[in-house]
Design a protein around this motif. Sequence first.
Motif, PDB file in Angstrom:
ATOM      1  N   GLY A 186       0.821  -1.204   0.000  1.00 45.84           N
ATOM      2  CA  GLY A 186       0.000   0.000   0.000  1.00 45.84           C
ATOM      3  C   GLY A 186       0.855   1.254   0.000  1.00 45.84           C
ATOM      4  O   GLY A 186       1.915   1.310  -0.619  1.00 45.84           O
ATOM      5  N   GLU A 187       0.395   2.277   0.706  1.00 42.86           N
ATOM      6  CA  GLU A 187       1.132   3.542   0.785  1.00 42.86           C
ATOM      7  C   GLU A 187       2.073   3.592   1.979  1.00 42.86           C
ATOM      8  O   GLU A 187       2.779   4.576   2.174  1.00 42.86           O
TER       9      GLU A 187
ATOM     10  N   THR B 119     -13.056  10.795  -2.546  1.00 40.45           N
ATOM     11  CA  THR B 119     -13.276  10.126  -1.265  1.00 40.45           C
ATOM     12  C   THR B 119     -12.881   8.646  -1.316  1.00 40.45           C
ATOM     13  O   THR B 119     -12.511   8.068  -0.303  1.00 40.45           O
ATOM     14  N   LEU B 120     -12.942   8.029  -2.512  1.00 41.70           N
ATOM     15  CA  LEU B 120     -12.549   6.626  -2.627  1.00 41.70           C
ATOM     16  C   LEU B 120     -11.061   6.449  -2.357  1.00 41.70           C
ATOM     17  O   LEU B 120     -10.640   5.428  -1.800  1.00 41.70           O
ATOM     18  N   TYR B 121     -10.273   7.452  -2.739  1.00 43.47           N
ATOM     19  CA  TYR B 121      -8.854   7.412  -2.392  1.00 43.47           C
ATOM     20  C   TYR B 121      -8.644   7.793  -0.931  1.00 43.47           C
ATOM     21  O   TYR B 121      -7.967   7.081  -0.172  1.00 43.47           O
ATOM     22  N   ARG B 122      -9.249   8.887  -0.521  1.00 43.06           N
ATOM     23  CA  ARG B 122      -9.015   9.393   0.824  1.00 43.06           C
ATOM     24  C   ARG B 122      -9.464   8.411   1.909  1.00 43.06           C
ATOM     25  O   ARG B 122      -8.768   8.201   2.906  1.00 43.06           O
ATOM     26  N   ASP B 123     -10.612   7.784   1.711  1.00 44.46           N
ATOM     27  CA  ASP B 123     -11.181   6.930   2.751  1.00 44.46           C
ATOM     28  C   ASP B 123     -10.851   5.452   2.584  1.00 44.46           C
ATOM     29  O   ASP B 123     -10.893   4.695   3.561  1.00 44.46           O
TER      30      ASP B 123
ATOM     31  N   ILE C 155      -8.080   3.713  -2.634  1.00 47.45           N
ATOM     32  CA  ILE C 155      -8.200   3.256  -4.017  1.00 47.45           C
ATOM     33  C   ILE C 155      -7.393   4.185  -4.912  1.00 47.45           C
ATOM     34  O   ILE C 155      -7.729   5.365  -5.094  1.00 47.45           O
ATOM     35  N   ARG C 156      -6.324   3.658  -5.450  1.00 45.16           N
ATOM     36  CA  ARG C 156      -5.398   4.415  -6.292  1.00 45.16           C
ATOM     37  C   ARG C 156      -4.545   3.419  -7.070  1.00 45.16           C
ATOM     38  O   ARG C 156      -4.676   2.215  -6.910  1.00 45.16           O
TER      39      ARG C 156
ATOM     40  N   ILE D 241      -3.614   8.848  -8.990  1.00 48.44           N
ATOM     41  CA  ILE D 241      -5.008   9.051  -8.602  1.00 48.44           C
ATOM     42  C   ILE D 241      -5.932   8.719  -9.780  1.00 48.44           C
ATOM     43  O   ILE D 241      -5.744   9.216 -10.888  1.00 48.44           O
ATOM     44  N   TYR D 242      -6.924   7.863  -9.541  1.00 51.97           N
ATOM     45  CA  TYR D 242      -7.935   7.567 -10.558  1.00 51.97           C
ATOM     46  C   TYR D 242      -8.930   8.723 -10.644  1.00 51.97           C
ATOM     47  O   TYR D 242      -9.162   9.438  -9.656  1.00 51.97           O
TER      48      TYR D 242
END
Length: 411
Positions: free
Chosen positions: A97-98, A168-172, A175-176, A162-163
């Motif tokens: 992940g990150e 919010t899908l990335y932040r929460d 998803i990237r 970033i897609y």
Amino acid sequence: MSSSSQVLVLNCGSSSLKFAVIDPHSGCLSLSGIGESLGQREASVSWKCGGERQSAILPANARHTEVIRFLVDEVLSQHDKLRDQLVAIGHRVVHGGEKFSHSVLVDDAVLNAIQECVALAPLHNPAHLQGIEAASAAFPDLPQVAVFDTAFHQSMPRQAYIYALPYTLYRDHGIRRYGMHGTSHRFVTERAAELLNLPVNEVNIISAHLGNGASITAVHNGRSVDTSMGLTPLEGLVMGTRSGDVDPGLLMHLGSRMDYCLKEINDLLNKKSGLLGISELSNDCRTLEQAATDGHDGAQLALDIFCYRLAKYIGAYHAVLPQVDALVFTGGIGENSSLVRQKVIQQLRGLGYAVDDEKNIRARFGEEGPINTDQSAVTLVIPTNEEWVIARDAAELVPPDTPNHDPSSRE
């Protein structure tokens, strides 16, 4: 670190476990092997040490723990000196992940982070956790080091990962685009810099790792700035059994119009597509090349699409980089298929690429170096060595109080 130090490298797949004992300084291989068909009745292990190849049948349904136990009790027990030289265990981990931009010593926090990424690599991360647990039990006095496939790509800028989805899908949910094969792309970046006589932090290359899984990475000043794989290893190039890029609307069409369930869609895109799906023959590039020569239309089409998609990505990455010092081919197909390299380079002639046929043929037999003509853009073939990267990283992270550690010789 003693000059005689060795690192045990473990690469746990969903149904396999590759292992190797490597000198982290030279990259020399002392022992290598693989446990295969794990979790099945025909589980087995084979290995090579000192030029001698051996194999054995494992208990039915044996898993990673049984392979490591066999490695310790039956293989390394025959090579006491080699076992005594071990200073660390290096683990390939597909998804971090990150959280990880470099390799790390394994502790409870690292194990929890790998577990949190299981949803992003459901076939691989659980196997990695099993391997780490088994290795920790077998070698309690040695440090365990995790080397992440995703780490090299953590330098990508936001516009690359970033897609175009609700943020919010990335932040929460994270998803990237993460990318894979980072250990391989990192190795060929460092090796390309050596061959080009450039500092690593000044080299700009396009690295194509081509095998049953395939990805391409744009490297600027030694750092990944874009790569073709995404949230999962499915995005990007055509692969052995994976589709690579498709219209997302296809998934809805398969579900709503053709009554595919999610599992069927996943199996279709990951296991039944790519070279296998197009050719209706095989996912093996060698088989397809021979079949195409024999007039098999599906094999020819599969190879054409594979090379066409790759050439498009290479062209796109020319727009990403301010300059390209070299195009690099690596991986099983990238290193061994002169036909694929020739077809791709022919497609790129508008960008100044041209292949020297004699050099290209020689590269099939493990010859590292350029395959371009004297007047054309530099194209290199570099055999990858992910295991050596893992061994180096593991050795560099060895704590001073580890057995066999020699602080006077640590680099």
